[in-house]
Enzyme design. Structure first.
Site, PDB file in Angstrom:
ATOM      1  N   ASP A  12       0.816  -1.218   0.000  1.00 25.36           N
ATOM      2  CA  ASP A  12       0.000   0.000   0.000  1.00 25.36           C
ATOM      3  C   ASP A  12       0.851   1.270   0.000  1.00 25.36           C
ATOM      4  OD1 ASP A  12      -2.238  -1.596   0.194  1.00 25.36           O
ATOM      5  OD2 ASP A  12      -2.626  -1.143   2.302  1.00 25.36           O
ATOM      6  N   HIS A  13       1.929   1.251   0.783  1.00 23.21           N
ATOM      7  CA  HIS A  13       2.670   2.502   0.957  1.00 23.21           C
ATOM      8  C   HIS A  13       3.600   2.820  -0.207  1.00 23.21           C
ATOM      9  CE1 HIS A  13       0.546   3.251   4.485  1.00 23.21           C
ATOM     10  NE2 HIS A  13       1.048   2.225   5.154  1.00 23.21           N
ATOM     11  N   HIS A  46      -4.662  -3.032  -0.111  1.00 22.22           N
ATOM     12  CA  HIS A  46      -5.915  -2.644   0.551  1.00 22.22           C
ATOM     13  C   HIS A  46      -6.543  -1.525  -0.261  1.00 22.22           C
ATOM     14  CE1 HIS A  46      -7.877  -1.009   4.546  1.00 22.22           C
ATOM     15  NE2 HIS A  46      -8.764  -1.273   3.604  1.00 22.22           N
ATOM     16  N   ARG A  52      -6.994   6.309  -0.687  1.00 21.75           N
ATOM     17  CA  ARG A  52      -5.841   7.146  -0.342  1.00 21.75           C
ATOM     18  C   ARG A  52      -4.522   6.591  -0.890  1.00 21.75           C
ATOM     19  NH1 ARG A  52      -5.505   6.206   6.132  1.00 21.75           N
ATOM     20  NH2 ARG A  52      -7.626   6.969   5.973  1.00 21.75           N
ATOM     21  N   HIS A  53      -4.473   5.284  -1.125  1.00 25.94           N
ATOM     22  CA  HIS A  53      -3.228   4.750  -1.723  1.00 25.94           C
ATOM     23  C   HIS A  53      -3.547   3.865  -2.935  1.00 25.94           C
ATOM     24  CE1 HIS A  53      -4.248   1.767   1.304  1.00 25.94           C
ATOM     25  NE2 HIS A  53      -3.661   2.396   2.297  1.00 25.94           N
ATOM     26  N   THR A 103      -4.578   4.298   9.981  1.00 23.16           N
ATOM     27  CA  THR A 103      -4.426   2.941   9.480  1.00 23.16           C
ATOM     28  C   THR A 103      -5.554   2.123  10.097  1.00 23.16           C
ATOM     29  OG1 THR A 103      -2.912   1.061   9.322  1.00 23.16           O
ATOM     30  CG2 THR A 103      -2.775   2.372  11.341  1.00 23.16           C
ATOM     31  N   THR A 104      -5.597   0.813   9.823  1.00 21.93           N
ATOM     32  CA  THR A 104      -6.716   0.018  10.316  1.00 21.93           C
ATOM     33  C   THR A 104      -6.596  -0.142  11.837  1.00 21.93           C
ATOM     34  OG1 THR A 104      -6.568  -1.133   8.222  1.00 21.93           O
ATOM     35  CG2 THR A 104      -8.029  -2.085   9.869  1.00 21.93           C
ATOM     36  N   GLU A 154      -7.334 -13.245  10.414  1.00 21.19           N
ATOM     37  CA  GLU A 154      -6.042 -12.584  10.617  1.00 21.19           C
ATOM     38  C   GLU A 154      -6.136 -11.876  11.957  1.00 21.19           C
ATOM     39  OE1 GLU A 154      -4.193 -10.567   7.302  1.00 21.19           O
ATOM     40  OE2 GLU A 154      -3.325  -9.078   8.651  1.00 21.19           O
ATOM     41  N   GLY A 216       3.572  -4.600   6.038  1.00 22.59           N
ATOM     42  CA  GLY A 216       3.738  -3.588   5.008  1.00 22.59           C
ATOM     43  C   GLY A 216       4.621  -2.430   5.393  1.00 22.59           C
TER      44      GLY A 216
HETATM   45  N1  PXP Z   1      -3.061  -6.754   7.924  1.00 23.87           N
HETATM   46  C1  PXP Z   1      -4.124  -5.931   7.731  1.00 23.87           C
HETATM   47  C2  PXP Z   1      -5.474  -6.531   7.710  1.00 23.87           C
HETATM   48  C3  PXP Z   1      -3.945  -4.545   7.529  1.00 23.87           C
HETATM   49  O1  PXP Z   1      -5.015  -3.748   7.349  1.00 23.87           O
HETATM   50  C4  PXP Z   1      -2.636  -4.033   7.506  1.00 23.87           C
HETATM   51  C5  PXP Z   1      -2.404  -2.570   7.277  1.00 23.87           C
HETATM   52  O2  PXP Z   1      -2.879  -2.204   6.025  1.00 23.87           O
HETATM   53  C6  PXP Z   1      -1.568  -4.930   7.681  1.00 23.87           C
HETATM   54  C7  PXP Z   1      -1.813  -6.277   7.911  1.00 23.87           C
HETATM   55  C8  PXP Z   1      -0.154  -4.475   7.618  1.00 23.87           C
HETATM   56  O3  PXP Z   1       0.153  -3.615   8.674  1.00 23.87           O
HETATM   57  P1  PXP Z   1       1.523  -2.853   8.676  1.00 23.87           P
HETATM   58  O4  PXP Z   1       1.535  -1.920   7.500  1.00 23.87           O
HETATM   59  O5  PXP Z   1       1.534  -2.146   9.994  1.00 23.87           O
HETATM   60  O6  PXP Z   1       2.610  -3.884   8.555  1.00 23.87           O
END
Ligand code: PXP
Length: 240
Positions: A12-13, A46, A52-53, A103-104, A154, A216
């Site tokens: 995503d980033h 995502h 946004r991304h 973020t989530t 998850e 991510g």
């Molecule tokens: N799992 C889910 C369901 C997420 O929403 C995210 C963040 O988008 C991640 C994993 C990854 O999180 P991080 O970017 O903090 O590693």
């Protein structure tokens, strides 16, 4: 017996940097290509409601390009389900979404949003997509995920990752461990993710019933200095 634990890299980033300037670079597919030089098993994206991304066109583009499993994260809305059904990725992870969040934050409300999440899970499952629910490490929520019929969960590791003290981290680790073992014992495939870094991933990866970690932010941040291939390999070294 320990299940092998695999890595899904959330890109995503890479798209966040692209969207910051509305450019065509950095190219998501180039990011996928770098990750595919490693042993990472899945690519995760995502598609947020606010775009946004990741953008709509990125979803089929990554799906058609990658030779790895695509794990598409999405909110349990009919718009998102329809987008997923048009592409049919191998995996979808249903996540909660609030527009204003960074973020989530937190897992799905599988109790309050039961009908909506069950409808999304059913529609995707009937299309052959393996559905995962992103939930807090909480037995009540795991029982609801089972009732919804999700084959995969998850576990949200954000609270574990955010702890400032070793005692706090240990407490949250034990919640994740207990939840993971319970879910596995009732036949649910257990993944985990969120906030995992090069320094806190090993303990989670070592849980015998955890099958996949989705990571991510830490990998993309590390990639600024060492490149995406090496950043992914360094994370894989924490997992296997
Ligand atoms: N799992 C889910 C369901 C997420 O929403 C995210 C963040 O988008 C991640 C994993 C990854 O999180 P991080 O970017 O903090 O590693």
């Amino acid at each position: 017996m320990k299940y092998p634990t695999v890595l899904g890299v959330n890109i995503d980033h890479v798209a966040t940097i692209r969207q910051a300037r509305g450019t065509t670079y950095p190219d998501l597919l180039e990011a996928v290509k770098e990750i595919e030089k490693t042993g990472a098993e899945a690519i995760t994206i995502h598609l947020r409601e606010d775009r946004r991304h990741i953008q709509d066109m990125d979803v089929p583009a990554v799906m058609n390009y990658t030779s790895r499993r695509l794990n598409l994260e999405l909110a349990a809305t009919q718009e998102m389900v329809d987008i997923a059904l048009a592409v049919k990725p191998s995996d979808c992870c249903i996540v909660p979404e609030k527009r204003e969040e960074l973020t989530t934050e937190g897992g799905l409300d599988v109790i309050g949003q039961f009908d909506r999440i069950r409808s999304a899970t059913r529609q995707l499952g009937e299309a052959g997509v393996r559905v995962s629910l992103f939930i807090e490490p909480d037995i009540k929520h795991i029982d609801k995920a089972k009732e919804i019929g999700a084959p995969v969960i998850e576990l949200h590791t954000g609270a574990y990752a955010d702890q400032a003290t070793p005692e706090g981290e240990q407490h949250e680790f034990e919640r994740v461990l207990k939840a993971a073992e319970y879910a596995d014992s009732i036949g649910i495939h257990v993944n985990a993710g969120h906030g995992l870094h090069y320094t806190n991933t090993r303990q989670i990866a070592d849980i015998s019933v955890i099958r996949e970690l989705n990571i991510g932010h830490a990998i993309v941040a590390r990639a600024l200095f060492v490149g995406l291939k090496q950043a992914t390999e360094e994370m894989l070294a924490q997992i296997v």
